[in-house]
Design an enzyme around this catalytic site. Structure first.
Site, PDB file in Angstrom:
ATOM      1  N   LYS A 185       0.837  -1.213   0.000  1.00 37.62           N
ATOM      2  CA  LYS A 185       0.000   0.000   0.000  1.00 37.62           C
ATOM      3  C   LYS A 185       0.870   1.260   0.000  1.00 37.62           C
ATOM      4  O   LYS A 185       2.075   1.192   0.281  1.00 37.62           O
ATOM      5  CB  LYS A 185      -0.894  -0.009   1.244  1.00 37.62           C
ATOM      6  CG  LYS A 185      -0.113   0.195   2.538  1.00 37.62           C
ATOM      7  CD  LYS A 185      -0.973   0.001   3.759  1.00 37.62           C
ATOM      8  CE  LYS A 185      -0.149   0.218   5.020  1.00 37.62           C
ATOM      9  NZ  LYS A 185      -0.840  -0.267   6.223  1.00 37.62           N
ATOM     10  N   ARG A 216      -9.858   0.817  15.501  1.00 37.71           N
ATOM     11  CA  ARG A 216      -9.868   1.361  14.139  1.00 37.71           C
ATOM     12  C   ARG A 216     -10.944   0.584  13.396  1.00 37.71           C
ATOM     13  O   ARG A 216     -12.014   0.353  13.936  1.00 37.71           O
ATOM     14  CB  ARG A 216      -8.457   1.194  13.542  1.00 37.71           C
ATOM     15  CG  ARG A 216      -8.114   2.201  12.482  1.00 37.71           C
ATOM     16  CD  ARG A 216      -6.619   2.227  12.156  1.00 37.71           C
ATOM     17  NE  ARG A 216      -6.155   1.065  11.420  1.00 37.71           N
ATOM     18  CZ  ARG A 216      -4.901   0.905  10.970  1.00 37.71           C
ATOM     19  NH1 ARG A 216      -4.015   1.858  11.178  1.00 37.71           N
ATOM     20  NH2 ARG A 216      -4.538  -0.158  10.319  1.00 37.71           N
ATOM     21  N   TYR A 250      18.960  31.180   4.970  1.00 37.67           N
ATOM     22  CA  TYR A 250      17.933  32.071   5.520  1.00 37.67           C
ATOM     23  C   TYR A 250      18.025  32.177   7.033  1.00 37.67           C
ATOM     24  O   TYR A 250      18.187  31.168   7.722  1.00 37.67           O
ATOM     25  CB  TYR A 250      16.535  31.549   5.178  1.00 37.67           C
ATOM     26  CG  TYR A 250      16.173  31.646   3.723  1.00 37.67           C
ATOM     27  CD1 TYR A 250      16.094  32.886   3.088  1.00 37.67           C
ATOM     28  CD2 TYR A 250      15.890  30.497   2.992  1.00 37.67           C
ATOM     29  CE1 TYR A 250      15.738  32.971   1.747  1.00 37.67           C
ATOM     30  CE2 TYR A 250      15.530  30.569   1.656  1.00 37.67           C
ATOM     31  CZ  TYR A 250      15.454  31.807   1.033  1.00 37.67           C
ATOM     32  OH  TYR A 250      15.110  31.886  -0.275  1.00 37.67           O
ATOM     33  N   MET A 307      13.983  25.478   0.061  1.00 38.48           N
ATOM     34  CA  MET A 307      13.067  24.713  -0.771  1.00 38.48           C
ATOM     35  C   MET A 307      13.824  23.750  -1.681  1.00 38.48           C
ATOM     36  O   MET A 307      13.458  22.590  -1.806  1.00 38.48           O
ATOM     37  CB  MET A 307      12.202  25.655  -1.611  1.00 38.48           C
ATOM     38  CG  MET A 307      11.079  24.955  -2.360  1.00 38.48           C
ATOM     39  SD  MET A 307      10.072  26.086  -3.331  1.00 38.48           S
ATOM     40  CE  MET A 307       9.164  26.942  -2.046  1.00 38.48           C
TER      41      MET A 307
HETATM   42  C1  PLP Z   1      -0.013  -1.258   6.853  1.00 36.26           C
HETATM   43  C2  PLP Z   1      -0.581  -2.471   7.434  1.00 36.26           C
HETATM   44  C3  PLP Z   1       0.245  -3.577   7.732  1.00 36.26           C
HETATM   45  C4  PLP Z   1       1.764  -3.527   7.644  1.00 36.26           C
HETATM   46  O1  PLP Z   1       2.279  -2.963   8.830  1.00 36.26           O
HETATM   47  P1  PLP Z   1       3.867  -2.868   9.082  1.00 36.26           P
HETATM   48  O2  PLP Z   1       3.994  -2.288  10.438  1.00 36.26           O
HETATM   49  O3  PLP Z   1       4.412  -1.950   8.032  1.00 36.26           O
HETATM   50  O4  PLP Z   1       4.415  -4.230   8.955  1.00 36.26           O
HETATM   51  C5  PLP Z   1      -0.374  -4.733   8.165  1.00 36.26           C
HETATM   52  N1  PLP Z   1      -1.716  -4.794   8.319  1.00 36.26           N
HETATM   53  C6  PLP Z   1      -2.535  -3.754   8.057  1.00 36.26           C
HETATM   54  C7  PLP Z   1      -4.007  -3.886   8.241  1.00 36.26           C
HETATM   55  C8  PLP Z   1      -1.997  -2.555   7.619  1.00 36.26           C
HETATM   56  O5  PLP Z   1      -2.801  -1.518   7.374  1.00 36.26           O
END
Ligand code: PLP
Length: 396
Positions: free
Chosen positions: A48, A146, A282, A330
């Site tokens: 992801k 969550r 700066y 920047m």
């Molecule tokens: C992002 C995510 C992971 C991976 O977590 P890491 O700490 O990067 O290994 C696993 N399960 C879910 C549901 C996630 O959203």
């Protein structure tokens, strides 16, 4: 110049700054993780968020080459992008979908995580119309606070899914909030117990196979009992321990071989010799205290090299550390090279990664920034051109 997944730089698209992705390290990490959990446990490669800045489709393809057959994305559109890039295997959509995504889920054979009755009904309806079946993974909240249904609702959901004509429940999952804190072991153990209890209830009610999974990197590394049918590593695939502090701080249960995959590099564009008492950048937050040599780097907060790194970070030049002096701008950053052996214009500068025997890790940068390695990788990776290196190219 963001997000160009190709190796060929032309003079027109050339940038001083580049993120290098070490394909061999990525593949080794996957294989080491698979080896650690054993061949009976599946490994979902979490790609992801553009593979934590490493490039989603490129990483998924390379991981497929070494045996990855299950991929985790956050949203439906990411799954669609993977399919369009030709990635096969199972794609689990960790955030699930909305009614607008029913068609995409079915047409691209994605497996959403579900936690909502209306969504489940609607998706089954779309699947039925298209004469096929939707596979889903049901999410239970055992304490993350969550996504997910409550353990007490599980029977209701399973009965519903069983009744629907065009849907099959192929997985059950949950997520840990504190598996990266060894002091919270007791909490994690309780959450695992309540998840396993739900899994047992489900297995009693359902005939077909159900894949149960709960472990992210922190959980699978620190708590082997969390492996179940499948683990979901993200950060560890990219070479980092979730709970690491820089410079090899001790972990409760350490010990697996992970290699950082991302490097971030730039080069020296100017060197200036300054007398004592000269202000740099700066606000003149840095004044030379001696006769100094200062190198100008063409990288700044627009490239993700955040302003918070001013007077705080270090970079590598010729295998040696040089401190950032004055404010990060920047598109420019100054470093003090007075104590280094001679540096030339054009010399490579490593902002993240190794050079010679020296290394700056994402954990170290995260400490300078007051964040975690995850955010550093996403930041650098998403704002800069990426170059993918295989073994030959690294040696060449
Ligand atoms: C992002 C995510 C992971 C991976 O977590 P890491 O700490 O990067 O290994 C696993 N399960 C879910 C549901 C996630 O959203």
């Amino acid at each position: 110049m963001a997000n160009m997944e190709k190796n060929s730089l032309t003079m027109e698209t050339f940038s001083f700054n580049r993120v290098e992705i070490d394909i061999v390290a990525l593949q080794n990490n996957f294989q080491n993780i698979q080896q650690k959990v054993g061949s009976r446990v599946k490994v979902m490669a979490v790609v992801k968020s553009d593979a934590y800045g490493h490039g989603m489709t490129a990483c998924a393809r390379e991981l497929y080459q070494v045996g990855a057959r299950t991929f985790g994305v956050a949203e439906v559109w990411e799954g669609v992008a993977l399919r369009r890039a030709g990635v096969r295997g199972e794609i689990i959509v960790l955030l699930g979908g909305t009614p607008e995504t029913y068609d995409a889920i079915i047409d691209h054979n994605l497996t959403p995580v579900v936690y909502d009755i209306d969504f489940i009904n609607g998706l089954s309806h779309t699947a039925a119309v298209k004469n096929t079946e939707a596979r889903v993974h049901l999410k239970v909240d055992v304490g993350m606070g969550r996504l997910g249904i409550q353990p007490s609702q599980v029977e209701t959901y399973i009965s519903l899914i069983k009744r629907l004509p065009a849907m099959s429940l192929s997985g059950l999952l949950s997520h840990f909030p504190v598996a990266d804190e060894s002091e919270a072991f007791e909490k994690t153990r309780k959450q695992l117990a309540s998840f396993k209890e739900v899994v047992a209830r489900l297995k009693a009610k359902k005939d077909g196979p159900v894949v149960s999974h709960i472990a992210n990197s922190a959980a699978f590394i620190n708590f082997p009992e969390t492996h179940l049918d499948m683990i979901r590593p993200g950060i560890s695939l990219y070479g980092y321990f979730p709970d690491a502090s820089p410079k090899g701080a001790k972990r409760a249960v350490p010990s697996m071989d992970l290699q950082p995959v991302m490097s971030f590099k730039t080069r020296v564009v100017q060197i200036k010799e300054l007398e004592a008492g000269c202000g740099i950048s700066y606000g003149h937050t840095f004044i030379t205290s001696r006769k100094s040599r200062i190198a100008v780097l063409p990288v700044g907060y627009a490239d993700g090299y955040q302003r918070k790194l001013s007077n705080r970070a270090e970079v590598l030049i010729n295998g040696r550390r040089a401190p950032v002096c004055g404010r990060v701008c920047m598109n420019a950053t100054m470093v003090d090279i007075t104590d280094l052996p001679p540096v030339d214009v054009g010399d490579e500068v490593v902002l993240l990664g190794r050079q010679g025997g020296a290394e700056i890790s994402a954990d170290e940068i995260a400490q300078w920034l007051g964040t975690i390695s995850y955010e550093v990788l996403c930041l650098f990776g998403s704002l800069n051109e990426r170059v993918y290196l295989s073994n030959d190219q690294k040696m060449g």
